[in-house]
Write an enzyme that holds these catalytic residues in place. Structure first.
Site, mmCIF file in Angstrom:
data_model
loop_
_atom_site.group_PDB
_atom_site.id
_atom_site.type_symbol
_atom_site.label_atom_id
_atom_site.label_comp_id
_atom_site.label_asym_id
_atom_site.label_seq_id
_atom_site.Cartn_x
_atom_site.Cartn_y
_atom_site.Cartn_z
ATOM 1 N N SER A 108 -6.033 75.530 59.696
ATOM 2 C CA SER A 108 -4.847 75.205 58.899
ATOM 3 C C SER A 108 -5.155 75.613 57.470
ATOM 4 O O SER A 108 -5.447 76.783 57.213
ATOM 5 C CB SER A 108 -4.512 73.713 59.046
ATOM 6 N N HIS A 162 -1.698 77.039 61.161
ATOM 7 C CA HIS A 162 -0.441 76.477 60.659
ATOM 8 C C HIS A 162 0.125 77.394 59.584
ATOM 9 O O HIS A 162 -0.551 77.693 58.598
ATOM 10 C CB HIS A 162 -0.666 75.060 60.109
ATOM 11 N N ASP A 195 -5.044 67.750 63.652
ATOM 12 C CA ASP A 195 -4.662 68.615 64.772
ATOM 13 C C ASP A 195 -5.911 69.241 65.393
ATOM 14 O O ASP A 195 -6.786 69.719 64.686
ATOM 15 C CB ASP A 195 -3.697 69.697 64.287
#
Length: 199
Positions: free
Chosen positions: A19, A46, A139
């Protein structure tokens, strides 16, 4: 003299989650692989869904592997990196068949590393490697649990070396991570694992 059958369960896929800070992390990781990598690499990074993404073009210039945005119902090929498009979950099924879905957000994100890792665990079991790089949030933590529970191998970037420690720290916190490594050492370990199947 061989008493048992040679193992046929070499690794068949690498799944990577990142991310915040991930573009640099992915460039370092993927840049250390050569074109002969015998497995596909599936990536959840992401991305801001409001902008057209150039991540595939950026990373393609940094690695000998082919890099592309994943397409729905595409079959994976070795030596190719498949990146989840912005705002779509990336899943893989038996035989390396990719699926893109815009089902609901998981932990406030889409694409979700957890969903990718869980699908990899289901499709590949002990033949899967999951890797968590820099990023904020949690995540990937549930997903690495799933990969480990099916006998796969889990790698996390050492949180102390990560630009953003949230995701690798959450993964390490599950207690299911096999290797905690500085970013620069991860590719060599993955190569060592996947290339043993060529012997």
């Amino acid at each position: 003299m061989q008493l048992s059958e040679p193992p046929t369960d070499g690794f068949e896929v690498v799944a990577v989650a990142s991310s915040a800070g991930g573009i640099n992390g992915l460039a370092t990781l993927l840049g250390a692989f050569d074109a002969g990598l015998p497995v596909p690499v599936l990536v959840v990074q992401h991305l801001d869904p409001r902008h057209r993404t150039v991540i595939a073009e950026v990373l393609d210039r940094r690695t000998e592997l082919d890099v592309k945005l994943a397409e729905d119902h595409e079959r994976t090929r070795p030596g190719t990196v498949y990146i989840a498009p912005p705002d779509r979950h990336l899943l893989v099924g038996p035989g390396g068949l990719l699926t893109l879905t815009d089902s609901e957000l998981v932990h406030f994100v889409r694409p979700s590393a957890d969903l990718l890792f869980e699908s990899v665990a289901g499709a590949y079991g002990s033949r899967a490697i999951a890797c968590v790089l820099t990023g904020t949030g949690r995540d990937g933590a549930m997903g690495v649990d799933a990969v480990k529970s099916r006998g796969g191998t889990v790698i996390a970037q050492d949180p102390a070396t990560a630009e953003f420690r949230g995701m690798p720290e959450a993964a390490v916190g599950t207690g299911t991570v096999d290797f905690v490594l500085p970013l620069e050492e991860i590719a060599a370990v993955i190569r060592g694992l996947v290339e043993t199947k060529r012997q």
